[in-house]
Design an enzyme around this catalytic site. Sequence first.
Site, short mmCIF file in Angstrom:
data_model
loop_
_atom_site.label_atom_id
_atom_site.label_comp_id
_atom_site.label_asym_id
_atom_site.label_seq_id
_atom_site.Cartn_x
_atom_site.Cartn_y
_atom_site.Cartn_z
CB CYS A 85 0.32 1.87 6.33
SG CYS A 85 -0.45 0.29 5.96
CG HIS A 336 4.57 -0.41 2.96
ND1 HIS A 336 4.71 0.54 3.94
CD2 HIS A 336 3.23 -0.67 2.88
CE1 HIS A 336 3.51 0.85 4.42
NE2 HIS A 336 2.60 0.13 3.79
#
Length: 389
Positions: A85, A336
């Site tokens: 991430c 995201h």
Amino acid sequence: MEHAQIVGWAHTKFGKSETPGLEGLMAEVVPAALDHAGLGAEDVDGIFVGVFNNGFSPQAFEGALVGMAMDGLRNVPAARLENACATGSAALYAAMDFIAAGRGKVALVVGAEKMTAVPTSRAGDIMLSGCYRAEEDQVEAGFAGIFGKIAQTYFQENGDHSEELAMISAKNHRNGLLNPYAHMQKDFGVAFCNTVSDKNPLVAGPLRRTDCSLISDGAAAIVVAAPEVAETLNRAIAFRARNQVNDVLALSRRDVTEFRGARGAWKASLEEAGLTLDDLDMVETHDCFTIAELLEYEAMGLAERGQGGRVIRDGVTTRDGKLPVNPSGGLKSRGHPLGATGVSQHVMAAMQLAGEAGDMQLDNVQLAGVFNMGGAAVANYVSILERVK
């Protein structure tokens, strides 16, 4: 060493995009970022692309896609980076290292991800690759299950903090109303976020749907330049500090509620910048799940361990609080798309510093912090930004 400076950026709206693939998403931001910087393709010395992929798309070799998205960049050296991430921040830091090493004066950073083209169950399995599969492969609910276990452990150690998590979620969704790039622009309120219902079911452990960030498509781009080049352009956002600190991948080998690597990255960057948290005017932090933001309050030093709930209860991190956190809505509201997230966070902070944040704009932002993490606080990046032009 003088860090490279941010001189331009661009950002797509996050969400379920009709754009069919990564090439198209990149094409939406690459020319726009260069135009915002006041530079042309001929000025770019290196291209650094952040894409997690790992099965979201059959197309690999994503570094080469930028040259497809903009013909003038076809001969510019390009490389793709991946760090879960924190992929976007990995690409940004690599571009800055490239300039610091004297390999070039201007670099283009592109973060992108197309996540919604695969079924949700498949997306969950892909994201679980950001964990230690040898031990964590069978965790139910994918990555949400990992953070559900972290939340459960935190509650066992410190009591039920479901309401504080709901307050974090509500804050970020309320902030997201002001962000035209946000995936979900809806104010849910604390009561809804704190109530388990058909529309807000439990997902993993004590985490409800409103505690979890969204599966999103999107792209963001940043142009960074050597300080002597930035001086000649319209704007320059400098890095007072930037640091990466890692922690061990396997959860079984660490205290999962400490976020030690995040704490170390914050400490290193604040020391490098010669600042304390009190000097910062805002922070963009990695709220992939609300429990992550709460633990990050503790890691950055806003509260002692086990006391992070007090930060949101006291209103410290609201838009009008002492240290606004995620005025963009964060990952929770903004979305995201994995490879784009770290780039997006730096864009959101740079917009505030440049006074170009529109309805999101806070008053008198001089110094901003950015925290982006890969995995469950495994790869931890902290940048301290300020406007110098």
